[in-house]
Design an enzyme around this catalytic site. Structure first.
Site, PDB file in Angstrom:
ATOM      1  CG  ASN A 277      -7.634  30.546  -2.694  1.00 11.27           C
ATOM      2  OD1 ASN A 277      -8.873  30.803  -3.036  1.00 11.27           O
ATOM      3  ND2 ASN A 277      -7.220  28.848  -2.703  1.00 11.27           N
TER       4      ASN A 277
ATOM      5  CB  CYS B 296     -12.080  30.815   0.660  1.00  6.46           C
ATOM      6  SG  CYS B 296     -13.635  30.254  -0.158  1.00  6.46           S
ATOM      7  N   GLY B 297     -12.614  33.319  -2.039  1.00  8.16           N
ATOM      8  CA  GLY B 297     -13.154  34.363  -2.471  1.00  8.16           C
ATOM      9  C   GLY B 297     -14.814  34.319  -2.220  1.00  8.16           C
ATOM     10  CB  THR B 298     -17.245  31.502  -2.800  1.00 13.79           C
ATOM     11  OG1 THR B 298     -16.467  30.597  -2.213  1.00 13.79           O
ATOM     12  CG2 THR B 298     -17.313  31.859  -4.477  1.00 13.79           C
TER      13      THR B 298
ATOM     14  CG  ASN C 206     -12.676  21.728  -4.825  1.00  9.10           C
ATOM     15  OD1 ASN C 206     -12.581  22.892  -4.644  1.00  9.10           O
ATOM     16  ND2 ASN C 206     -14.009  21.023  -4.736  1.00  9.10           N
TER      17      ASN C 206
ATOM     18  CG  ASN D 100     -19.012  27.848  -3.775  1.00  8.27           C
ATOM     19  OD1 ASN D 100     -19.704  28.990  -3.086  1.00  8.27           O
ATOM     20  ND2 ASN D 100     -17.554  27.675  -3.523  1.00  8.27           N
TER      21      ASN D 100
ATOM     22  CB  CYS E  76     -13.126  29.105  -7.238  1.00  7.07           C
ATOM     23  SG  CYS E  76     -11.631  29.596  -6.482  1.00  7.07           S
TER      24      CYS E  76
ATOM     25  CD  GLU F 291     -11.321  27.010  -0.320  1.00  5.58           C
ATOM     26  OE1 GLU F 291     -12.060  26.974  -1.563  1.00  5.58           O
ATOM     27  OE2 GLU F 291     -10.702  27.951  -0.539  1.00  5.58           O
TER      28      GLU F 291
END
Length: 271
Positions: free
Chosen positions: A11, A211-213, A72, A152, A81, A202
């Site tokens: 990412n 994607c971390g979250t 983004n 988020n 993020c 995303e």
């Protein structure tokens, strides 16, 4: 204009050092910078700015110097993020700005604490708030999921369908009343031997390698699917493997963060 390029499980991000908040970081310039033909190419931009110099964000928290101003790839502002904050911390360490031990960083999703341990960066992501049940849809097929807020919005769908064959070239359908500002959608397998696999679309970017979250949201949903509230789960994404620890009081994301390039950018060429 100096820049660095880094990624967390593929990412990838452009890192822009702007300690004093001088950059005019317009949506059009961010989109051009992230374009993989016109610009440097990335899933997003991380502006490294001192919180006191940030003109358009939340009020600074005493004792927290640095703020991760995340955008983004389409130029829109995002709250948080998880992979980005790890790359951000790696950059601070590269510049000698990190200091020893843990460091608190400001984000639009709240203050996050990071710790470097060799190649791994861990970030305390705070409590993941579980919301309503809803569905995502791909080509007319509905996937039950649950809303998870990790600073988020996410819709995490646990499924036994082969996620490798899902078409994520377009945004999955979702309930706009529940997610009026869009949503990140995760498709995650059930927990087996402490491991899951995940793919993610995303908002404002498209499908990303990781994607971390989204990884945190996916693990929270997968644990609940397994009738558990806490635990540590490994997550295989197309870009690599991460770990998430869920406790009664917080969630922690563990994974690599790598800087791959440093250089100079012709800022005016992005106009």
């Amino acid at each position: 204009m100096q820049f660095s390029k880094g990624h967390g499980t593929e990412n990838d991000f452009v890192v822009l050092p702007d300690p004093d908040g001088d950059l005019d970081l317009t949506p059009a310039r961010v989109a051009a910078l992230c374009d993989r033909r016109r610009g440097l190419g990335a899933d997003g931009v991380l502006r490294v700015v001192r919180w006191a110099a940030l003109a358009d964000g939340p009020a600074p928290v005493p004792g927290v110097e640095w703020f991760m101003d995340y955008r983004n790839a389409d130029g829109s502002v995002a709250e948080m993020c998880g992979n980005g904050v790890r790359v951000y911390a790696r950059y601070l360490a590269h510049r000698g700005w990190l200091g020893a031990g843990e460091l608190a960083l400001g984000t639009r999703g709240g203050v996050r604490t990071v710790r470097l341990d060799g190649d791994e960066v861990s970030v305390d992501m705070g409590v993941a708030t579980v919301g309503e049940h809803s569905t995502a849809s791909i080509d007319g097929e509905a996937f039950p999921g649950v809303a998870v807020d990790v600073g988020n919005p996410h819709l995490a769908c646990v499924t036994t369908v082969d996620i490798d064959h899902l078409d994520l070239t377009r945004p999955p359908g979702h309930d706009p009343a529940l997610f009026p500002h869009g949503v990140n959608v995760e498709f995650v397998t059930p927990v087996v031997d402490g491991e899951v696999a995940m793919r993610v679309h995303e908002r404002g970017v498209g499908e990303t390698r990781s994607c971390g979250t989204g990884t945190v949201a996916a693990v929270v949903a997968a644990l609940r699917h397994a009738r558990r509230e806490t635990g540590t789960v490994g997550v295989s994404t197309p870009g690599g493997r991460l770990r998430v620890t869920v406790t009664d009081s917080t969630t922690v994301l563990h994974g690599p963060a790598v800087l791959v390039a440093h250089g100079d950018l012709d800022w005016e060429s992005l106009d």
